[in-house]
Design an enzyme around this catalytic site. Sequence first.
Site, PDB file in Angstrom:
ATOM      1  N   LYS A  83       0.854  -1.181   0.000  1.00  0.00           N
ATOM      2  CA  LYS A  83       0.000   0.000   0.000  1.00  0.00           C
ATOM      3  C   LYS A  83       0.894   1.237   0.000  1.00  0.00           C
ATOM      4  O   LYS A  83       1.801   1.354   0.835  1.00  0.00           O
ATOM      5  CB  LYS A  83      -0.849  -0.038   1.272  1.00  0.00           C
ATOM      6  CG  LYS A  83      -2.189   0.625   1.178  1.00  0.00           C
ATOM      7  CD  LYS A  83      -2.946   0.344   2.482  1.00  0.00           C
ATOM      8  CE  LYS A  83      -4.298   0.980   2.488  1.00  0.00           C
ATOM      9  NZ  LYS A  83      -4.890   0.935   3.835  1.00  0.00           N
TER      10      LYS A  83
HETATM   11  O1  G3P Z   1      -8.957   2.016   4.697  1.00  0.00           O
HETATM   12  C1  G3P Z   1      -8.812   3.346   5.067  1.00  0.00           C
HETATM   13  C2  G3P Z   1      -9.333   3.542   6.426  1.00  0.00           C
HETATM   14  O2  G3P Z   1      -8.537   2.842   7.315  1.00  0.00           O
HETATM   15  C3  G3P Z   1      -9.495   4.932   6.842  1.00  0.00           C
HETATM   16  O3  G3P Z   1     -10.644   4.972   7.575  1.00  0.00           O
HETATM   17  O4  G3P Z   1     -12.235   5.837   9.192  1.00  0.00           O
HETATM   18  O5  G3P Z   1      -9.796   6.421   9.397  1.00  0.00           O
HETATM   19  O6  G3P Z   1     -11.199   7.408   7.591  1.00  0.00           O
HETATM   20  P1  G3P Z   1     -10.976   6.226   8.491  1.00  0.00           P
END
Ligand code: G3P
Length: 215
Positions: A83
Amino acid sequence: MKIFIDTANLDMIKEVNSWGILDGVTTNPSLIAKEGVDTPTRVKEIAKIVDGPISAEAMSLDAEGMIAEGRKLAAIYPNINVKLPMCIETLKATKVLSSEGIDVNVTLIFSAQQALLAAKAGARYVSPFVGRLDDIGLHGCDLVGDIMQIFMNYDFDTEVIAASIRGPAHVIEVAEMGCDIATIPYNVLKMMVSHPKTDEGIQKFIADYSKVNKN
Ligand code: G3P
């Protein structure tokens, strides 16, 4: 639509894997830090559990470092992909890694033009962040639709991972668009299983059954 879990927690991964619906796992540095382990150790543990793609994030900021780190991460276990956060250095590194057969998931995608460039560089996946766009007053799912349209126009093999999913409604909206993959947090996956009318129905069947059945 393929379902990935967005976590580095082994118990959650094992549980959801046991449901028979899990196609892969995405991690990020913040999720791994919460578990108090280092990235290579944790992604290897995950890769042994789940028979599907596992994203492990490289932390270098220059292409050379990303390529070296990406090669190391991909060598940990055959189902691990690398990633990388969207930027010019990532495009350069994606070109090299993908030409070596190493899958790259270009993450932190916030516009369709970023996704187009990542796909052209050879990304296996792009990860648009739905919830974080909602956070700034936009409609994050629209980005998923835009990217899918562009990839369809030009027959890109790159798959779209709807990321930063915050609730079941996000999952359904991207599924209705035909999105390839949603990476979903554990709490949202649990919410997707339940419905109060299902629970009510189960209780009623149990009560009625016990009226006429002794065991
Ligand atoms: O896959 C991306 C994710 O981990 C981000 O999520 O909720 O931190 O915006 P969030």
